[in-house]
Design an enzyme around this catalytic site. Structure first.
Site, PDB file in Angstrom:
ATOM      1  N   THR A   1       0.797  -1.224   0.000  1.00 29.92           N
ATOM      2  CA  THR A   1       0.000   0.000   0.000  1.00 29.92           C
ATOM      3  C   THR A   1       0.823   1.264   0.000  1.00 29.92           C
ATOM      4  OG1 THR A   1      -0.119   0.045   2.409  1.00 29.92           O
ATOM      5  CG2 THR A   1      -1.838  -1.159   1.258  1.00 29.92           C
TER       6      THR A   1
ATOM      7  N   THR B   1       4.070  -5.453   4.247  1.00 31.89           N
ATOM      8  CA  THR B   1       4.864  -5.657   5.463  1.00 31.89           C
ATOM      9  C   THR B   1       4.795  -7.078   6.014  1.00 31.89           C
ATOM     10  OG1 THR B   1       3.034  -4.886   6.863  1.00 31.89           O
ATOM     11  CG2 THR B   1       4.643  -3.239   6.134  1.00 31.89           C
ATOM     12  N   ASP B   2       3.742  -7.828   5.709  1.00 31.72           N
ATOM     13  CA  ASP B   2       3.561  -9.112   6.375  1.00 31.72           C
ATOM     14  C   ASP B   2       4.684 -10.107   6.104  1.00 31.72           C
ATOM     15  OD1 ASP B   2       1.276  -8.191   7.506  1.00 31.72           O
ATOM     16  OD2 ASP B   2      -0.107  -9.465   6.383  1.00 31.72           O
TER      17      ASP B   2
ATOM     18  N   LYS C   1       8.850  -8.679  12.032  1.00 33.84           N
ATOM     19  CA  LYS C   1       7.642  -7.897  12.268  1.00 33.84           C
ATOM     20  C   LYS C   1       7.015  -8.386  13.568  1.00 33.84           C
ATOM     21  CE  LYS C   1       3.253  -6.349  10.324  1.00 33.84           C
ATOM     22  NZ  LYS C   1       2.307  -6.375   9.194  1.00 33.84           N
TER      23      LYS C   1
END
Length: 407
Positions: free
Chosen positions: A80, A156-157, A233
Site C-alpha cells: 500500500t 509488510t507481512d 515484524k
C-alpha cells in the site's frame, strides 16, 4: 453526504460500492463505513465539489533529470505504500511507475532521480520464491544499469522473508532498501510518506546492504534501518512494527533533517562487486514444535530437501521426534534446528535431548531467526556443496557473533 442508519449519522464522501446492498461513505477521518442501503436515509449536503476537469486525470507529468542527484530505482511488488485511493471505485490502487509514486508521495521530489518498475502487484501473503527470483533479477538489472540505490516497495507481512532472500541472492555495491506501509495512504495516520522518504535517503547512503526501513517509534520522528536478515515484524498494526532481534537497529533516518546515521559496522558502498546467485531449492519447510505434538508432524516433510524446526529453548523437541529426525537425515533431508525464543542462540550440547539431536544429524541454527534460516537453507542447498558448514557460517549478517542484546 449525510447517511443515517436509524441509530447513527455518517457525514462524508459517498463512494461507489461493489454491491447493490451497501452505501459506502468515506469519513473525514479517512476511514470508510458501509451502511445497509435499505435501512439508510441519505441527504446530499454538497455535490460536484470533487469534479475533475475532462482530460486532467490523463495528463502526463514529466520528471526532470538532475545530473547533481543520485538515481534511485523504485521497484514495486505490491502493498500500500505507493497506493492512492481511486474515488471512482473507492479502492486502493497500486499500479505504478515512477511518476505514480511521485504523485502519491510528492515529498520524494527533489531528493533523487527516479526509475520505476513493477515486479509484482500482489498482497505480501501471496509472495513466493518465484517472485523472489524475479525481484532479485530486477534489482540486479537496475544496479547494472547504473542505479545508485534501490528501494523495494513491499507489503509488510512477509517483508522480512523477501529481504532475507535478497541478502543471500545478491552481492551488492549499493544499498537495497525495503519499505512499506502499515496504514493505507488514505488514512490520516498513514506512514507511507515518511517511510518512502526515509527509504530513499537510506538508498542514497553509504551502506551497501539489504535493509528494512520502517518507523522507529509510533511518532513521526525517525525511521529505523534494520539489517534484512535480522529483522522481524513484531506487531500486527503499529507503525513501528519491525524490530532488529538481538541488538540495536543498524541505523536510523532522522525525518526532519533527512540525516542517516549508522550505529554499527556495515558493508560500504562500492566495496563489493555486483553478483547474482538466484538459484533456490524450494522444497524446504518450516515446522514449529509444540508440547504434545507427535513425530507425525514431520510426515509432510518426508523426502523434502530441507526442513527448519522451531524448537523450544536451546533447540529441543520431544524425544519421540529424535528417531524420526534421524531417519529424515539418513534419507538426505537437511534438518536445521532453531529456537522459537525471540532472542538467544541454539545450543544442543547442554541437555541429553540436544546431544541426541546432534547425534541424529541436526544442524544447529545458531541465533538465526527461524524464517531467515528457512530462506537461507533454500539458498544454501542450491548454491553450496556443504550445506551444514554453510548454515553455520554468517553469509549476510544473519548470525551474530555473540547473543548480547543491544550491544
Amino acid at each position: 453526504m449525510a447517511v443515517e442508519d436509524g441509530e447513527r449519522t455518517f457525514e462524508g464522501v459517498l463512494l461507489p460500492s461493489t454491491d447493490t446492498e451497501t452505501l459506502v461513505v468515506k469519513l473525514p477521518s479517512g476511514y470508510n463505513v458501509g451502511v445497509d442501503r435499505e435501512a439508510a436515509e441519505a441527504d446530499v449536503l454538497e455535490s460536484d465539489v470533487y469534479d475533475i476537469e475532462p482530460g486532467e486525470a490523463s495528463e502526463e507529468s514529466k520528471i526532470e533529470f538532475d545530473e547533481d542527484l543520485p538515481t534511485i530505482s523504485l521497484i514495486s511488488t505490491g502493498g500500500t505504500i505507493a497506493s492512492t485511493v481511486d474515488y471512482r471505485t473507492g479502492a486502493v490502487t497500486a499500479q505504478f511507475d515512477a511518476e505514480d509514486v511521485l504523485r502519491a508521495v510528492p515529498e520524494l521530489a527533489g531528493l533523487a532521480n527516479y526509475r520505476g518498475r513493477v515486479v509484482a502487484n500482489i498482497l505480501s501473503e501471496n509472495m513466493t520464491p518465484d517472485v523472489w527470483v524475479d525481484l532479485a533479477e530486477a534489482i540486479h538489472e537496475e544496479i547494472e544499469a547504473g542505479a545508485d540505490g534501490v528501494v523495494v516497495m513491499h507489503g509488510t507481512d512477509t517483508m522480512q522473508f523477501s529481504a532475507s532472500a535478497m541478502a543471500f541472492m545478491l552481492e551488492t555495491p549499493v544499498p537495497i532498501v525495503f519499505t512499506g506501509s502499515q496504514r493505507s495512504a488514505d488514512r490520516p495516520s498513514s506512514d507511507n510518506v515518511m517511510n518512502a522518504v526515509s527509504a530513499v535517503e537510506a538508498a542514497k547512503s553509504d551502506a551497501a546492504e539489504v535493509m528494512i526501513c520502517m518507523h522507529a517509534t509510533e511518532s513521526d520522528d525517525a525511521c529505523a534501518l534494520h539489517r534484512g536478515t535480522r529483522a522481524r515484524k513484531n506487531h500486527t498494526s503499529r507503525r513501528d512494527a519491525f524490530e532488529t532481534i538481538s541488538r540495536a537497529p543498524l541505523g536510523e533516518v532522522d525525518y526532519d533533517s533527512r540525516t542517516v546515521t549508522f550505529r554499527r559496522e556495515y558493508a560500504e558502498r562500492g566495496e563489493t562487486d555486483l553478483a547474482l546467485q538466484d538459484d533456490l531449492e524450494t522444497d524446504v519447510d518450516l515446522v514449529k514444535f509444540t508440547p504434545g505434538a507427535g513425530p507425525s508432524m514431520l510426515d509432510p516433510v518426508e523426502g523434502a530437501a530441507g526442513v527448519v524446526i522451531e524448537g523450544t529453548g536451546l533447540g529441543h523437541v520431544n524425544t519421540d521426534w529424535i528417531d524420526r529426525i534421524d531417519a529424515l537425515v539418513e534419507d538426505g533431508t537437511a534438518v536445521v534446528m532453531t529456537s522459537q525464543c525471540i532472542d538467544g542462540r541454539v545450543c544442543d550440547r547442554v541437555y541429553d535431548t540436544g546431544r541426541d539431536l546432534l547425534d541424529a544429524g541436526v544442524i544447529e541454527g545458531e541465533d538465526m531467526l527461524p524464517g531467515t534460516a528457512m530462506v537461507k537453507l533454500m539458498w544454501v542447498l542450491a548454491n553450496r556443496d556443504d550445506p551444514a558448514a554453510a548454515m553455520g557460517e554468517p553469509l549476510a549478517g544473519e548470525i551474530t557473533e555473540r547473543s548480547t542484546p543491544w550491544e
